[in-house]
Motif scaffolding. Structure first.
Motif, PDB file in Angstrom:
ATOM      1  N   ALA A 247       0.908  -1.040   0.087  1.00 33.63           N
ATOM      2  CA  ALA A 247      -0.059   0.017   0.086  1.00 33.63           C
ATOM      3  C   ALA A 247       0.895   1.230  -0.210  1.00 33.63           C
ATOM      4  O   ALA A 247       2.048   1.095   0.399  1.00 33.63           O
ATOM      5  N   TYR A 248       0.192   2.317  -0.384  1.00 31.86           N
ATOM      6  CA  TYR A 248       0.839   3.673  -0.463  1.00 31.86           C
ATOM      7  C   TYR A 248      -0.041   4.662   0.399  1.00 31.86           C
ATOM      8  O   TYR A 248      -0.845   4.860   0.141  1.00 31.86           O
ATOM      9  N   GLY A 249       0.836   5.183   1.561  1.00 33.14           N
ATOM     10  CA  GLY A 249      -0.008   6.155   2.291  1.00 33.14           C
ATOM     11  C   GLY A 249      -0.832   5.812   3.517  1.00 33.14           C
ATOM     12  O   GLY A 249      -1.867   6.545   3.878  1.00 33.14           O
ATOM     13  N   VAL A 250      -0.465   4.596   4.180  1.00 35.58           N
ATOM     14  CA  VAL A 250      -1.417   4.192   5.001  1.00 35.58           C
ATOM     15  C   VAL A 250      -0.894   4.852   6.332  1.00 35.58           C
ATOM     16  O   VAL A 250       0.216   5.078   6.697  1.00 35.58           O
ATOM     17  N   ASP A 251      -2.196   5.444   6.964  1.00 30.06           N
ATOM     18  CA  ASP A 251      -1.851   6.144   8.445  1.00 30.06           C
ATOM     19  C   ASP A 251      -2.245   5.301   9.554  1.00 30.06           C
ATOM     20  O   ASP A 251      -2.907   4.267   9.207  1.00 30.06           O
ATOM     21  N   ALA A 252      -1.873   5.814  10.681  1.00 31.77           N
ATOM     22  CA  ALA A 252      -2.261   5.229  11.948  1.00 31.77           C
ATOM     23  C   ALA A 252      -3.987   5.167  11.941  1.00 31.77           C
ATOM     24  O   ALA A 252      -4.341   3.876  12.664  1.00 31.77           O
ATOM     25  N   GLU A 253      -4.727   6.097  11.474  1.00 35.36           N
ATOM     26  CA  GLU A 253      -6.131   5.882  11.599  1.00 35.36           C
ATOM     27  C   GLU A 253      -6.522   4.750  10.686  1.00 35.36           C
ATOM     28  O   GLU A 253      -7.485   3.858  11.295  1.00 35.36           O
ATOM     29  N   ARG A 254      -5.986   4.416   9.586  1.00 36.91           N
ATOM     30  CA  ARG A 254      -6.721   3.247   8.867  1.00 36.91           C
ATOM     31  C   ARG A 254      -6.075   1.997   9.660  1.00 36.91           C
ATOM     32  O   ARG A 254      -6.907   0.928   9.404  1.00 36.91           O
ATOM     33  N   LEU A 255      -4.942   1.754  10.081  1.00 32.53           N
ATOM     34  CA  LEU A 255      -4.306   0.636  10.769  1.00 32.53           C
ATOM     35  C   LEU A 255      -5.350   0.282  11.741  1.00 32.53           C
ATOM     36  O   LEU A 255      -5.799  -0.931  12.024  1.00 32.53           O
ATOM     37  N   ASP A 256      -5.913   1.488  12.333  1.00 28.19           N
ATOM     38  CA  ASP A 256      -6.899   0.994  13.679  1.00 28.19           C
ATOM     39  C   ASP A 256      -8.143   0.727  12.884  1.00 28.19           C
ATOM     40  O   ASP A 256      -8.814  -0.177  13.749  1.00 28.19           O
TER      41      ASP A 256
END
Length: 348
Positions: A247-256
């Motif tokens: 993936a490109y641009g995964v942030d902490a919010e999406r991981l949560d």
């Protein structure tokens, strides 16, 4: 007699902050670490940065005094008899420290042989043996400043073995080393263990630990969270499948968001340049979770998506995430679950 015994080791650092009224604060880096290492065993100590690995090693090799608890090397207490301990150990750490760049490898080894008290009649033979062992024959007269990182690390190992130590501590020896040099280092370490040297290894490379170690202790938050053979640790996640997503641009919010998907048991992300690899652990055969997981990453550009069997790295991530509460577990200590299940029947 055991090579290494650590019993309820603790180390607390005290510091003062603030002005004009300073405040005393305490940081507990190691919180009751216990394990044993048999003679000739290659024992791995794994854990995230700040977990307490290096602090534990420094207590075992007499560089730090334990705040409480005890540790022994071949029966010698590290606090009460440090000189006897030092005679029986070698210490190799990652990085560029500990060698003299303007000296040749040969002169470095001669210098450290004098410090270690290696007799003059034995030095030439011992240095020749070690240069051959670490693959530096023919390059020993070159200055160390011209050595590659891998060659420096091999010279570090030779330096740590000059006095025939019974126990060798290797603290991330392959850090920053290219794959070819890392393979050569692994071969050298395996040969040492095969020859009867007890090795305690810390590393961040799971494939290295899986290939080399007889047993592994996973430390997180200053505590041993799991202890066993590489196979027994991997058995912790044998009932899981692993989904790897580029993936490109995964942030902490999406991981949560991914962590909150029902059936997801663990999530981690690794940066590889502009690309990220998101690793999602699910229950065995949970292919129906692929859609919800990808939906949780909505808005992120997705590359290749693959499924595979769990590895030691996946087991390590599961242990650390459960210990730190990142996997959704409310428990910060897994001794009653993961640790209890792994250590039974596999401890020395």
């Amino acid at each position: 007699m055991l090579a290494i015994e650590a019993d309820a080791l603790r180390r607390t650092y005290t510091s003062r902050t603030g002005w004009p009224r300073s405040r005393r604060t305490e940081t507990e880096a190691v919180r009751g670490v216990t394990f044993e290492v048999a003679p000739g065993e290659l024992f791995g100590l794994l854990g995230p940065n700040g977990a307490g690995k290096t602090t534990t090693i420094k207590m075992l090799n007499t560089l730090l005094l334990p705040t409480s608890g005890t540790a022994r090397v071949f029966g010698h207490d590290v606090a009460r008899d440090p000189v006897a301990v030092r005679r029986r150990i070698g210490y190799v750490f990652g990085g560029d420290r500990g060698l003299y760049d303007r000296l040749s490898a040969l002169d470095n080894l001669r210098y450290f042989a004098e410090l270690y008290g290696v007799g003059a009649r034995d030095q030439k033979r011992r240095i020749a043996e070690l240069l051959d062992l670490v693959g530096l024959v023919g390059r020993e007269k070159e200055r160390v400043e011209g050595y590659s990182r891998g060659m420096r690390q091999r010279l570090h190992i030779a330096r740590g073995l000059l006095h025939h130590p019974d126990v060798l501590f290797l603290d991330e020896p392959s850090i920053g080393v290219d794959p070819v040099a890392a393979r050569d280092l692994r071969r050298t370490v395996a040969d040492l263990a095969a020859a009867g040297t007890t090795v305690l290894l810390t590393t961040h490379y799971m494939a290295e630990a899986d290939e080399l170690c007889d047993r592994i202790a996973v430390i997180a938050g200053g505590r041993v969270r799991a202890l066993g053979t590489p196979g027994s640790l991997k058995s912790l996640v044998r009932e899981r499948d692993v989904l790897e997503i580029e993936a490109y641009g995964v942030d902490a919010e999406r991981l949560d968001r991914v962590r909150r998907v029902p059936g997801v048991r663990g999530v981690s992300a690794e940066d590889r340049g502009a690309l990220q690899t998101v690793t999602v652990q699910t229950g065995r055969g949970a292919s129906d979770l692929h859609g919800p997981v990808l939906a949780a990453l909505d808005g992120v550009r997705i590359g290749r998506v693959t499924s595979r069997e769990p590895s030691l790295e996946d087991a390590y991530i599961a242990i650390v995430e459960e210990a730190t509460g990142k996997s959704g577990s409310t428990s910060g200590d897994v001794h009653g679950g993961v640790h209890g299940g792994v250590s039974e029947g596999v401890s020395a």
